[in-house]
Design a protein around this motif. Structure first.
Motif, PDB file in Angstrom:
ATOM      1  N   ILE A 179       1.464  -1.403  -0.030  1.00  0.00           N
ATOM      2  CA  ILE A 179       0.093  -0.171   0.156  1.00  0.00           C
ATOM      3  C   ILE A 179       1.023   0.692  -0.316  1.00  0.00           C
ATOM      4  N   LYS A 180       1.086   1.930  -0.742  1.00  0.00           N
ATOM      5  CA  LYS A 180       1.390   3.161  -1.363  1.00  0.00           C
ATOM      6  C   LYS A 180       0.546   4.288  -1.039  1.00  0.00           C
ATOM      7  N   LEU A 181      -0.485   4.331  -1.133  1.00  0.00           N
ATOM      8  CA  LEU A 181      -1.227   5.126  -1.406  1.00  0.00           C
ATOM      9  C   LEU A 181      -2.974   4.964  -0.346  1.00  0.00           C
ATOM     10  N   LEU A 182      -2.968   6.532   0.402  1.00  0.00           N
ATOM     11  CA  LEU A 182      -4.606   6.354   1.206  1.00  0.00           C
ATOM     12  C   LEU A 182      -5.140   7.146   0.656  1.00  0.00           C
ATOM     13  N   PRO A 183      -6.473   7.373   1.340  1.00  0.00           N
ATOM     14  CA  PRO A 183      -7.511   5.551   1.872  1.00  0.00           C
ATOM     15  C   PRO A 183      -7.105   4.788   0.792  1.00  0.00           C
ATOM     16  N   TYR A 184      -6.965   3.515   1.067  1.00  0.00           N
ATOM     17  CA  TYR A 184      -7.178   2.310   0.523  1.00  0.00           C
ATOM     18  C   TYR A 184      -7.824   1.387   1.064  1.00  0.00           C
ATOM     19  N   THR A 185      -9.207   1.125   0.184  1.00  0.00           N
ATOM     20  CA  THR A 185     -10.048  -0.284   0.744  1.00  0.00           C
ATOM     21  C   THR A 185     -10.170  -1.611   0.346  1.00  0.00           C
ATOM     22  N   LEU A 186     -10.196  -2.530   1.414  1.00  0.00           N
ATOM     23  CA  LEU A 186      -9.998  -3.749   0.689  1.00  0.00           C
ATOM     24  C   LEU A 186     -11.452  -4.241   0.532  1.00  0.00           C
ATOM     25  N   PHE A 187     -11.904  -5.508  -0.385  1.00  0.00           N
ATOM     26  CA  PHE A 187     -13.068  -5.242  -0.837  1.00  0.00           C
ATOM     27  C   PHE A 187     -13.035  -6.622  -0.301  1.00  0.00           C
ATOM     28  N   GLY A 188     -13.480  -7.841   0.565  1.00  0.00           N
ATOM     29  CA  GLY A 188     -13.238  -8.850   0.827  1.00  0.00           C
ATOM     30  C   GLY A 188     -11.447  -9.018   0.406  1.00  0.00           C
ATOM     31  N   PRO A 189     -11.402 -10.543   0.427  1.00  0.00           N
ATOM     32  CA  PRO A 189      -9.622 -10.909  -0.035  1.00  0.00           C
ATOM     33  C   PRO A 189      -8.793 -10.380  -1.418  1.00  0.00           C
ATOM     34  N   LYS A 190      -9.020 -10.238  -2.498  1.00  0.00           N
ATOM     35  CA  LYS A 190      -8.614  -9.769  -2.869  1.00  0.00           C
ATOM     36  C   LYS A 190      -8.893  -8.180  -3.789  1.00  0.00           C
ATOM     37  N   LEU A 191     -10.140  -7.619  -4.038  1.00  0.00           N
ATOM     38  CA  LEU A 191     -10.453  -6.697  -4.617  1.00  0.00           C
ATOM     39  C   LEU A 191     -10.144  -5.478  -3.271  1.00  0.00           C
ATOM     40  N   HIS A 192      -9.671  -4.338  -4.120  1.00  0.00           N
ATOM     41  CA  HIS A 192      -9.057  -2.877  -3.884  1.00  0.00           C
ATOM     42  C   HIS A 192      -8.940  -2.126  -4.253  1.00  0.00           C
ATOM     43  N   LEU A 193      -9.564  -0.699  -3.815  1.00  0.00           N
ATOM     44  CA  LEU A 193      -9.605   0.581  -4.758  1.00  0.00           C
ATOM     45  C   LEU A 193      -8.036   1.747  -3.915  1.00  0.00           C
ATOM     46  N   ASP A 194      -7.556   2.474  -4.296  1.00  0.00           N
ATOM     47  CA  ASP A 194      -7.598   3.024  -3.743  1.00  0.00           C
ATOM     48  C   ASP A 194      -7.967   4.500  -4.243  1.00  0.00           C
ATOM     49  N   GLY A 195      -7.704   5.455  -2.727  1.00  0.00           N
ATOM     50  CA  GLY A 195      -8.485   7.003  -2.688  1.00  0.00           C
ATOM     51  C   GLY A 195      -9.674   6.906  -2.933  1.00  0.00           C
ATOM     52  N   HIS A 196     -10.632   7.534  -3.134  1.00  0.00           N
ATOM     53  CA  HIS A 196     -11.957   7.962  -2.670  1.00  0.00           C
ATOM     54  C   HIS A 196     -12.595   7.488  -3.742  1.00  0.00           C
ATOM     55  N   ILE A 197     -13.591   6.734  -2.883  1.00  0.00           N
ATOM     56  CA  ILE A 197     -14.847   6.421  -3.619  1.00  0.00           C
ATOM     57  C   ILE A 197     -16.164   6.673  -2.945  1.00  0.00           C
ATOM     58  N   THR A 198     -16.688   6.826  -4.316  1.00  0.00           N
ATOM     59  CA  THR A 198     -18.431   7.425  -4.267  1.00  0.00           C
ATOM     60  C   THR A 198     -19.087   6.158  -3.948  1.00  0.00           C
ATOM     61  N   GLU A 199     -20.407   6.081  -3.382  1.00  0.00           N
ATOM     62  CA  GLU A 199     -21.066   5.161  -2.468  1.00  0.00           C
ATOM     63  C   GLU A 199     -21.973   4.472  -3.095  1.00  0.00           C
ATOM     64  N   SER A 200     -21.815   5.005  -5.093  1.00  0.00           N
ATOM     65  CA  SER A 200     -22.464   3.703  -5.502  1.00  0.00           C
ATOM     66  C   SER A 200     -21.188   2.591  -6.174  1.00  0.00           C
ATOM     67  N   THR A 201     -19.900   3.491  -6.681  1.00  0.00           N
ATOM     68  CA  THR A 201     -18.821   2.062  -6.667  1.00  0.00           C
ATOM     69  C   THR A 201     -18.345   1.345  -5.215  1.00  0.00           C
ATOM     70  N   PHE A 202     -18.600   1.889  -4.432  1.00  0.00           N
ATOM     71  CA  PHE A 202     -18.451   0.732  -3.287  1.00  0.00           C
ATOM     72  C   PHE A 202     -19.740  -0.237  -3.397  1.00  0.00           C
ATOM     73  N   LEU A 203     -20.939   0.172  -3.324  1.00  0.00           N
ATOM     74  CA  LEU A 203     -21.476  -1.456  -3.632  1.00  0.00           C
ATOM     75  C   LEU A 203     -21.422  -2.222  -5.092  1.00  0.00           C
ATOM     76  N   GLU A 204     -20.779  -1.451  -6.147  1.00  0.00           N
ATOM     77  CA  GLU A 204     -20.349  -1.873  -7.330  1.00  0.00           C
ATOM     78  C   GLU A 204     -19.508  -3.368  -6.438  1.00  0.00           C
ATOM     79  N   MET A 205     -18.126  -2.695  -6.137  1.00  0.00           N
ATOM     80  CA  MET A 205     -17.192  -3.479  -5.438  1.00  0.00           C
ATOM     81  C   MET A 205     -17.923  -4.391  -4.341  1.00  0.00           C
ATOM     82  N   ILE A 206     -18.830  -4.265  -3.609  1.00  0.00           N
ATOM     83  CA  ILE A 206     -19.508  -4.918  -2.582  1.00  0.00           C
ATOM     84  C   ILE A 206     -19.842  -6.165  -3.331  1.00  0.00           C
ATOM     85  N   PHE A 207     -20.661  -6.516  -3.937  1.00  0.00           N
ATOM     86  CA  PHE A 207     -21.543  -7.058  -4.884  1.00  0.00           C
ATOM     87  C   PHE A 207     -20.267  -7.989  -5.749  1.00  0.00           C
TER      88      PHE A 207
END
Length: 266
Positions: A179-207
């Motif tokens: 990890i080099k950039l914060l915030p850093y968000t992990l969804f489950g064991p494999k998926l992740h996104l760096d930086g700002h995340i919108t609510e709709s993108t959060f939902l997509e990543m969760i599913f």
């Protein structure tokens, strides 16, 4: 020993606690420099809000509890509602993490929804639990809205288990995930996104983390219309607009409450 201004922040944040809230604190006796302060803050929370049910456990001695809540590091604090919704905080409680912890306790106690119905209703399609971890810094203003989104989704559906992790307190975690950039968000064991995340993108990543219920006839999980994406562009726009509007209304309510409180104490 925590400073008086921290005590004051705790007291001011927990003036409306009317429903019981469980606060589970997991520490370790050996090599945990942050644990004593976490214990002291937890006791200050209990003193300010007697309806908070405070429980202390040791990660080595109380393995049944660490396994029950999925705690793998110390110090960790878990806020739990009566119906099993949980949010975990790992690391030092100061700055953003402390404010968020207090906000979660207050939200559960007064039954405040963090998001509009469209988001909560979409989460009802979840079948399996999805762990979400947000790594942040306690002085990072850009980290807070991402953490708030992750927390709000966990409070909306107990199949979303959110952990807020203070990155600097766990360098081995940073190294493991490179990890080099914060915030850093992990969804489950494999998926992740760096930086700002919108609510709709959060939902997509969760599913996506849960596992897409894919068929050849792909449809938006929100409106049910044909869409190449999990959430169609029209629903993404509506979700973002409703989330912003909901947050503004909530902030106005809090501002009015603060103003009334200041007036009453004047």
């Amino acid at each position: 020993m925590i400073k008086e201004n921290i005590h004051q922040i705790i007291r001011d944040s927990l003036t409306n606690i009317v429903q019981p809230v469980r606060l589970v604190v997991m520490t370790g006796e050996k090599g945990c420099e942050m644990c004593p302060q976490t214990v002291e803050i937890a006791r200050a929370i209990k003193a300010a809000a007697p309806k908070v049910a405070l429980e202390f456990y040791d990660i080595t001695m109380d393995r049944d509890k660490s396994e029950e809540y999925g705690i793998t590091r110390v110090p960790s604090c878990v806020v739990e509602s009566h119906d099993g919704r949980t949010v975990m905080f790992s690391g030092s409680l100061e700055g953003i993490s402390l404010i968020l912890l207090l906000d979660v306790i207050d939200s559960i106690a007064v039954g405040r929804a963090w998001f509009p119905d469209r988001i909560s209703n979409t989460l009802k399609l979840l079948v399996n639990e999805v762990p979400v971890q947000v790594l942040l810094e306690n002085d990072c203003s850009l980290c807070r809205p991402v953490a708030e989104t992750a927390i709000g989704l966990a409070l909306a559906n107990k199949l979303v288990s959110t952990e807020i992790i203070v990155a600097d307190d766990y360098p081995e975690f940073l190294a493991k995930h490179r990890i080099k950039l914060l915030p850093y968000t992990l969804f489950g064991p494999k998926l992740h996104l760096d930086g700002h995340i919108t609510e709709s993108t959060f939902l997509e990543m969760i599913f996506k983390a849960e596992g897409e219920k894919g068929t050849s006839d792909r449809r938006c999980i929100v409106c049910g219309h044909a869409s190449p994406d999990l959430i169609c562009q029209n629903c993404k726009t509506k979700i973002q607009a409703e989330a912003v509007d909901h947050k503004r209304k909530d902030e106005k309510v809090q501002e009015r409450g603060s103003a009334m409180g200041s007036h009453n104490h004047g």
